[in-house]
Write a protein that holds these residues in place. Structure first.
Motif, PDB file in Angstrom:
ATOM      1  N   TYR A  64       5.767 -41.451 -26.552  1.00 22.54           N
ATOM      2  CA  TYR A  64       4.791 -40.709 -25.734  1.00 22.54           C
ATOM      3  C   TYR A  64       4.596 -41.319 -24.340  1.00 22.54           C
ATOM      4  CZ  TYR A  64       3.879 -39.143 -30.474  1.00 22.54           C
ATOM      5  OH  TYR A  64       4.026 -38.689 -31.765  1.00 22.54           O
ATOM      6  N   GLN A  65       5.663 -41.845 -23.755  1.00 19.18           N
ATOM      7  CA  GLN A  65       5.600 -42.459 -22.424  1.00 19.18           C
ATOM      8  C   GLN A  65       5.196 -41.412 -21.393  1.00 19.18           C
ATOM      9  OE1 GLN A  65       8.756 -45.227 -21.657  1.00 19.18           O
ATOM     10  NE2 GLN A  65       8.764 -44.756 -19.467  1.00 19.18           N
ATOM     11  N   GLY A  66       4.193 -41.721 -20.586  1.00 23.85           N
ATOM     12  CA  GLY A  66       3.593 -40.766 -19.657  1.00 23.85           C
ATOM     13  C   GLY A  66       4.458 -40.342 -18.494  1.00 23.85           C
ATOM     14  N   ASN A  67       5.485 -41.117 -18.155  1.00 21.13           N
ATOM     15  CA  ASN A  67       6.345 -40.729 -17.037  1.00 21.13           C
ATOM     16  C   ASN A  67       7.733 -40.295 -17.513  1.00 21.13           C
ATOM     17  OD1 ASN A  67       7.335 -43.226 -17.761  1.00 21.13           O
ATOM     18  ND2 ASN A  67       7.468 -44.006 -15.680  1.00 21.13           N
ATOM     19  N   GLY A  75       5.184 -22.718 -21.570  1.00 14.92           N
ATOM     20  CA  GLY A  75       3.868 -22.342 -22.051  1.00 14.92           C
ATOM     21  C   GLY A  75       3.393 -23.113 -23.269  1.00 14.92           C
ATOM     22  N   THR A  76       4.231 -24.014 -23.791  1.00 14.96           N
ATOM     23  CA  THR A  76       3.842 -24.743 -25.004  1.00 14.96           C
ATOM     24  C   THR A  76       3.509 -26.211 -24.754  1.00 14.96           C
ATOM     25  OG1 THR A  76       6.116 -25.368 -25.600  1.00 14.96           O
ATOM     26  CG2 THR A  76       5.292 -23.248 -26.440  1.00 14.96           C
ATOM     27  N   CYS A  77       3.818 -26.740 -23.587  1.00 15.71           N
ATOM     28  CA  CYS A  77       3.651 -28.170 -23.318  1.00 15.71           C
ATOM     29  C   CYS A  77       2.252 -28.673 -23.653  1.00 15.71           C
ATOM     30  CB  CYS A  77       3.976 -28.478 -21.861  1.00 15.71           C
ATOM     31  SG  CYS A  77       3.723 -30.218 -21.408  1.00 15.71           S
ATOM     32  N   GLU A  78       1.252 -27.989 -23.158  1.00 13.70           N
ATOM     33  CA  GLU A  78      -0.114 -28.475 -23.326  1.00 13.70           C
ATOM     34  C   GLU A  78      -0.684 -28.204 -24.727  1.00 13.70           C
ATOM     35  OE1 GLU A  78      -1.713 -28.470 -18.818  1.00 13.70           O
ATOM     36  OE2 GLU A  78      -1.296 -26.491 -19.661  1.00 13.70           O
ATOM     37  N   GLN A  79       0.200 -27.819 -25.647  1.00 15.82           N
ATOM     38  CA  GLN A  79      -0.180 -27.653 -27.046  1.00 15.82           C
ATOM     39  C   GLN A  79       0.513 -28.692 -27.938  1.00 15.82           C
ATOM     40  OE1 GLN A  79       1.000 -23.622 -27.817  1.00 15.82           O
ATOM     41  NE2 GLN A  79      -0.415 -22.784 -26.337  1.00 15.82           N
ATOM     42  N   VAL A  80       1.454 -29.446 -27.346  1.00 11.70           N
ATOM     43  CA  VAL A  80       2.206 -30.456 -28.093  1.00 11.70           C
ATOM     44  C   VAL A  80       1.420 -31.766 -28.087  1.00 11.70           C
ATOM     45  CG1 VAL A  80       4.377 -31.735 -28.230  1.00 11.70           C
ATOM     46  CG2 VAL A  80       4.383 -29.372 -27.428  1.00 11.70           C
ATOM     47  N   GLU A  81       1.279 -32.393 -29.242  1.00 12.69           N
ATOM     48  CA  GLU A  81       0.511 -33.638 -29.347  1.00 12.69           C
ATOM     49  C   GLU A  81       1.132 -34.755 -28.516  1.00 12.69           C
ATOM     50  OE1 GLU A  81      -1.221 -36.683 -32.728  1.00 12.69           O
ATOM     51  OE2 GLU A  81       0.584 -35.550 -33.181  1.00 12.69           O
ATOM     52  N   SER A  82       0.291 -35.517 -27.864  1.00 13.75           N
ATOM     53  CA  SER A  82       0.693 -36.721 -27.139  1.00 13.75           C
ATOM     54  C   SER A  82      -0.373 -37.775 -27.392  1.00 13.75           C
ATOM     55  CB  SER A  82       0.813 -36.454 -25.641  1.00 13.75           C
ATOM     56  OG  SER A  82       1.084 -37.671 -24.961  1.00 13.75           O
ATOM     57  N   LYS A  83      -0.002 -38.834 -28.078  1.00 15.37           N
ATOM     58  CA  LYS A  83      -0.971 -39.861 -28.461  1.00 15.37           C
ATOM     59  C   LYS A  83      -1.404 -40.745 -27.302  1.00 15.37           C
ATOM     60  CE  LYS A  83       0.539 -39.781 -33.181  1.00 15.37           C
ATOM     61  NZ  LYS A  83       0.972 -40.485 -34.364  1.00 15.37           N
ATOM     62  N   THR A  84      -0.745 -40.625 -26.136  1.00 12.48           N
ATOM     63  CA  THR A  84      -1.120 -41.462 -24.993  1.00 12.48           C
ATOM     64  C   THR A  84      -1.731 -40.671 -23.848  1.00 12.48           C
ATOM     65  OG1 THR A  84       1.069 -41.252 -23.986  1.00 12.48           O
ATOM     66  CG2 THR A  84       0.733 -43.106 -25.503  1.00 12.48           C
ATOM     67  N   SER A  85      -1.730 -39.349 -23.941  1.00 13.45           N
ATOM     68  CA  SER A  85      -2.246 -38.499 -22.876  1.00 13.45           C
ATOM     69  C   SER A  85      -3.775 -38.514 -22.866  1.00 13.45           C
ATOM     70  CB  SER A  85      -1.755 -37.065 -23.103  1.00 13.45           C
ATOM     71  OG  SER A  85      -2.465 -36.155 -22.298  1.00 13.45           O
ATOM     72  N   PRO A  86      -4.378 -38.432 -21.688  1.00 15.01           N
ATOM     73  CA  PRO A  86      -5.844 -38.380 -21.610  1.00 15.01           C
ATOM     74  C   PRO A  86      -6.449 -37.205 -22.389  1.00 15.01           C
ATOM     75  CG  PRO A  86      -4.900 -38.682 -19.415  1.00 15.01           C
ATOM     76  CD  PRO A  86      -3.760 -38.436 -20.364  1.00 15.01           C
ATOM     77  N   THR A  96      -0.515 -41.853 -16.468  1.00 14.81           N
ATOM     78  CA  THR A  96      -0.601 -43.220 -16.979  1.00 14.81           C
ATOM     79  C   THR A  96      -1.138 -43.146 -18.387  1.00 14.81           C
ATOM     80  OG1 THR A  96      -1.009 -44.054 -14.756  1.00 14.81           O
ATOM     81  CG2 THR A  96      -1.614 -45.499 -16.595  1.00 14.81           C
ATOM     82  N   GLU A  97      -0.420 -43.764 -19.328  1.00 15.46           N
ATOM     83  CA  GLU A  97      -0.802 -43.696 -20.734  1.00 15.46           C
ATOM     84  C   GLU A  97      -2.154 -44.344 -20.963  1.00 15.46           C
ATOM     85  OE1 GLU A  97       2.025 -45.666 -19.952  1.00 15.46           O
ATOM     86  OE2 GLU A  97       3.525 -44.095 -20.126  1.00 15.46           O
ATOM     87  N   LYS A  98      -2.951 -43.756 -21.827  1.00 17.48           N
ATOM     88  CA  LYS A  98      -4.209 -44.384 -22.232  1.00 17.48           C
ATOM     89  C   LYS A  98      -3.869 -45.427 -23.292  1.00 17.48           C
ATOM     90  CE  LYS A  98      -5.468 -41.157 -25.905  1.00 17.48           C
ATOM     91  NZ  LYS A  98      -6.470 -40.319 -26.467  1.00 17.48           N
ATOM     92  N   ARG A  99      -4.572 -46.473 -23.311  1.00 15.50           N
ATOM     93  CA  ARG A  99      -4.352 -47.560 -24.283  1.00 15.50           C
ATOM     94  C   ARG A  99      -5.452 -47.498 -25.310  1.00 15.50           C
ATOM     95  NH1 ARG A  99       0.691 -48.714 -22.948  1.00 15.50           N
ATOM     96  NH2 ARG A  99       0.903 -49.098 -20.751  1.00 15.50           N
ATOM     97  N   GLY A 100      -5.102 -47.840 -26.525  1.00 16.71           N
ATOM     98  CA  GLY A 100      -6.218 -47.878 -27.430  1.00 16.71           C
ATOM     99  C   GLY A 100      -5.874 -47.758 -28.815  1.00 16.71           C
TER     100      GLY A 100
END
Length: 100
Positions: A64-67, A75-86, A96-100
């Motif tokens: 899930y690297q942000g860059n 039309g589907t990108c913003e429906q796909v899970e990303s564990k590092t996206s805000p 920039t990936e969120k840490r946590g």
């Protein structure tokens, strides 16, 4: 000899018919519009762009690297899970990936 020739001709005709029937499905698949989706690729499975010092496809260093982006149906990108996206979903721009 004519029987052999007839069997060969039949096999050739069947092979040609099968290969022609496969072409429309391939063309249809190519028509699906794609878009770049950042933050959805797993480590080493991105389609391109993974930041400074990388060459392109397959160069992401973390899941899930942000860059790093992968192509997804438009039309589907913003429906796909990303564990590092805000937002928890893929993004249309690098982030920039969120840490946590």
């Amino acid at each position: 000899m004519n029987k052999t020739l007839s069997k060969a001709s039949l096999a050739l005709a069947l092979g040609a018919a099968l290969s022609v029937s496969a072409v429309p499905g391939t063309a249809q698949a190519a028509e699906v519009e794609q878009e770049k989706c950042y933050g959805v690729a797993l480590k080493g499975q991105n389609d391109c762009k993974a930041g400074p010092g990388t060459s392109c496809a397959g160069t992401s260093k973390i899941d899930y690297q942000g860059n790093a982006w992968s192509l997804v149906p438009k039309g589907t990108c913003e429906q796909v899970e990303s564990k590092t996206s805000p937002t928890g979903y893929g993004q249309l721009q690098a982030f920039t990936e969120k840490r946590g």
